[in-house]
Design an enzyme around this catalytic site. Structure first.
Site, PDB file in Angstrom:
ATOM      1  N   LYS A  75     -23.227 -19.558  -8.016  1.00 49.44           N
ATOM      2  CA  LYS A  75     -22.102 -20.438  -7.683  1.00 49.44           C
ATOM      3  C   LYS A  75     -21.610 -20.121  -6.263  1.00 49.44           C
ATOM      4  CE  LYS A  75     -17.694 -21.895  -9.805  1.00 49.44           C
ATOM      5  NZ  LYS A  75     -16.747 -21.626 -10.909  1.00 49.44           N
ATOM      6  N   SER A 150     -15.741 -25.686 -13.688  1.00 55.77           N
ATOM      7  CA  SER A 150     -16.086 -25.880 -12.302  1.00 55.77           C
ATOM      8  C   SER A 150     -17.483 -25.395 -11.934  1.00 55.77           C
ATOM      9  CB  SER A 150     -15.055 -25.173 -11.429  1.00 55.77           C
ATOM     10  OG  SER A 150     -15.074 -23.767 -11.654  1.00 55.77           O
ATOM     11  N   SER A 174     -14.418 -22.203 -16.862  1.00 50.48           N
ATOM     12  CA  SER A 174     -15.416 -22.792 -15.961  1.00 50.48           C
ATOM     13  C   SER A 174     -16.851 -22.343 -16.140  1.00 50.48           C
ATOM     14  CB  SER A 174     -15.014 -22.553 -14.507  1.00 50.48           C
ATOM     15  OG  SER A 174     -14.058 -23.508 -14.144  1.00 50.48           O
TER      16      SER A 174
HETATM   17  N1  GLN Z   1     -10.679 -26.387 -15.791  1.00 49.47           N
HETATM   18  C1  GLN Z   1      -9.809 -25.295 -15.451  1.00 49.47           C
HETATM   19  C2  GLN Z   1      -9.041 -25.603 -14.215  1.00 49.47           C
HETATM   20  O1  GLN Z   1      -9.263 -26.623 -13.629  1.00 49.47           O
HETATM   21  C3  GLN Z   1     -10.593 -24.020 -15.338  1.00 49.47           C
HETATM   22  C4  GLN Z   1     -11.152 -23.738 -13.999  1.00 49.47           C
HETATM   23  C5  GLN Z   1     -11.911 -22.463 -13.916  1.00 49.47           C
HETATM   24  O2  GLN Z   1     -12.161 -21.785 -14.927  1.00 49.47           O
HETATM   25  N2  GLN Z   1     -12.262 -22.085 -12.697  1.00 49.47           N
HETATM   26  O3  GLN Z   1      -8.199 -24.841 -13.829  1.00 49.47           O
END
Ligand code: GLN
Length: 471
Positions: A75, A150, A174
């Site tokens: 990532k 994400s 994410s």
């Molecule tokens: N979907 C969550 C957010 O938008 C989690 C994001 C993440 O785990 N980086 O905050």
């Protein structure tokens, strides 16, 4: 299905060489990535490492390091020295990492090859990879749909068959959520199990790096390599400080029923009930539990997370890192650079976070959310006196269509089952539990096992029993 173990076996026997596999992966990425957009950059120069690995297998056979010659996708918020780490933001579009994240140096030491960096929601804020400054990533299972987020690029990289494993980060789901949408295993470790040194921070009290793989054994392998005490991150803990969690033949799972009552897709619930039957058929016990505070998790998360985002992202000021838009005075440099560098979702969270931390509102919002978090921890610890794991679906729905979720709150609601895990710091694993049919396509859905603090190893043990053995 190819896994790290099966691939390594082929490398050892000579049936396939790391060089052949690397070349095949690059060819596949070149063919499919223009459409899928899982990778932001491809490291073709890593071919020399694949050559070296090919020679080493001939000499070392099964003595070769655990990940020798295995290509991984990373990532783009994880620093690899000398490579761009953009976190899918215009702000860091040209930012080259000057050191390796601890997870990267540990994977390198185990012989892994990094084949490219992956697309993500900007600075890890989102659940669909639609918030990337570099275009959306498509779900390889149905390209009209999102791969989740994400870490959507990392999930798509595995699901499209370009790599057998990828690294993501999980602040509120994410890793687990894109694993769910792409039919993979996704793992969020106990907070502090894995060093955050060299991860571009989102919410420092929530962030952990985890892997996306095709089975639990690979997840365990990667976790054991990247985890452990690191003097560069004072929040890391050594696994021998964890309470003993003895491995058992059968376990008790607790289902927080009330929590599932609202907004879960009926097909996901059917699949979830089938999974419960499967667990019972294997001799495990499944009981109902009450975790009333877990429902408050979403509200607490969307206060704590933006608060930490607003302070972590203050460093992107047009001077110290990345994009600088210039200006006549210092304030103008800050304003112009941040206006040009950040996307809408990032700006929204910075505004919200700055607000909840401002004097006069701190106690009413941030302070309250932190109190709720403490109570959730207590509630969960009490719950684990009676059960070994808590059991929920990972997501209330299968993958949705690109552009479908215009309403932000409905997107945030998708995080309902994953954020309590980050708030309380416990580990959780997402396992595919079946598929649901949508417009002629079979879309994966997933179950989440949540373990007590430090229960990472026991999650691998049960995950291998329930999931890997059926593959
Ligand atoms: N979907 C969550 C957010 O938008 C989690 C994001 C993440 O785990 N980086 O905050």
């Amino acid at each position: 299905m190819l896994t790290i173990t099966t691939l390594r076996q082929k490398f050892i026997s000579g049936e396939l060489t790391p060089l052949q596999f690397f070349d095949d992966s690059i060819a596949l990425i070149k063919k499919d990535n223009p459409d899928i957009n899982a990778f932001l950059t491809i490291f073709e120069d890593a071919r020399t490492e694949a050559e070296v690995a090919t020679k080493r297998y001939k000499e070392e056979g099964d003595k070769a390091p655990a990940l020798l010659g295995i290509p991984l996708a990373i990532k783009s918020n994880i620093l690899i020295k000398g490579k761009i780490a953009s976190a899918s933001s215009k702000m860091l579009e040209n930012y080259t990492a000057i050191y390796d994240a601890t997870v990267i140096s540990r994977l390198k030491a185990a012989g892994a090859i990094f084949i490219g960096t992956t697309n993500m929601d900007e600075f890890a804020m989102g659940s669909s990879t639609e918030n990337s400054a570099f275009g959306v990533t498509k779900n390889p299972i149905d390209t009209a749909r999102v791969p989740g987020g994400s870490s959507g690029g990392s999930a798509a990289a595995v699901a499209m068959g370009a790599v057998v494993a990828a690294l993501g980060t999980d602040t509120g789901g994410s890793v687990r959520q894109p694993a769910s949408f792409c039919g993979l295993v996704g793992f969020k470790p106990t907070y502090g199990a894995v060093s955050r040194y060299g991860l571009i921070a989102m919410g420092s009290s929530l962030d952990q790096a985890g892997s996306l793989t095709n089975n639990v054994a690979d997840t365990e392998l990667i976790h054991n390599i990247i985890s452990g005490k690191d003097e560069m991150d004072a929040t890391t803990i050594s696994p021998d400080t964890y309470p003993e969690t003895p491995l058992k033949d059968t376990y008790t799972f607790g289902v927080p029923r009330a929590f599932l009552a609202d907004g879960v897709d009926p097909d996901v619930l059917v699949s979830f009930e089938k999974h419960i039957e499967l667990l019972k058929s294997q001799g495990h016990k499944v009981v109902d539990i009450e975790l009333p505070l877990f429902e408050k998790g979403l509200a607490a998360y969307y206060i704590v997370m933006p608060a930490e985002v607003s302070s972590n992202l203050a460093r992107f000021d047009g001077i110290r890192y990345g994009l600088s838009a210039g200006g006549d005075n210092l304030l103008e440099v800050y304003e112009k650079s941040r206006a040009a560098g950040f996307g809408d979702e990032v700006k929204r969270r910075i505004l919200l976070g700055t607000y909840v931390l401002s004097s006069g509102y701190y106690d009413a919002y941030y302070g309250k959310a932190e109190q709720a978090r403490d109570l959730m921890r207590e509630e969960l610890a009490a719950g684990f006196k009676n059960v070994d794991f808590s059991l929920t679906p990972t997501r209330p729905t299968p993958a949705f269509k690109i552009g479908e979720k215009k309403d932000l709150l409905s997107l945030y609601r998708q995080d309902i089952f994953t954020v309590p895990v980050n708030l309380t710091g416990v580990p959780a694993i997402s396992l595919p539990m079946g598929t649901v049919e949508r417009e002629g396509k079979e879309l994966p859905v997933a179950v989440q096992y949540i373990a007590p603090h430090g229960g990472d190893a026991v999650l691998f043990a049960i995950g291998k029993k329930v999931y890997d053995q059926r593959l």
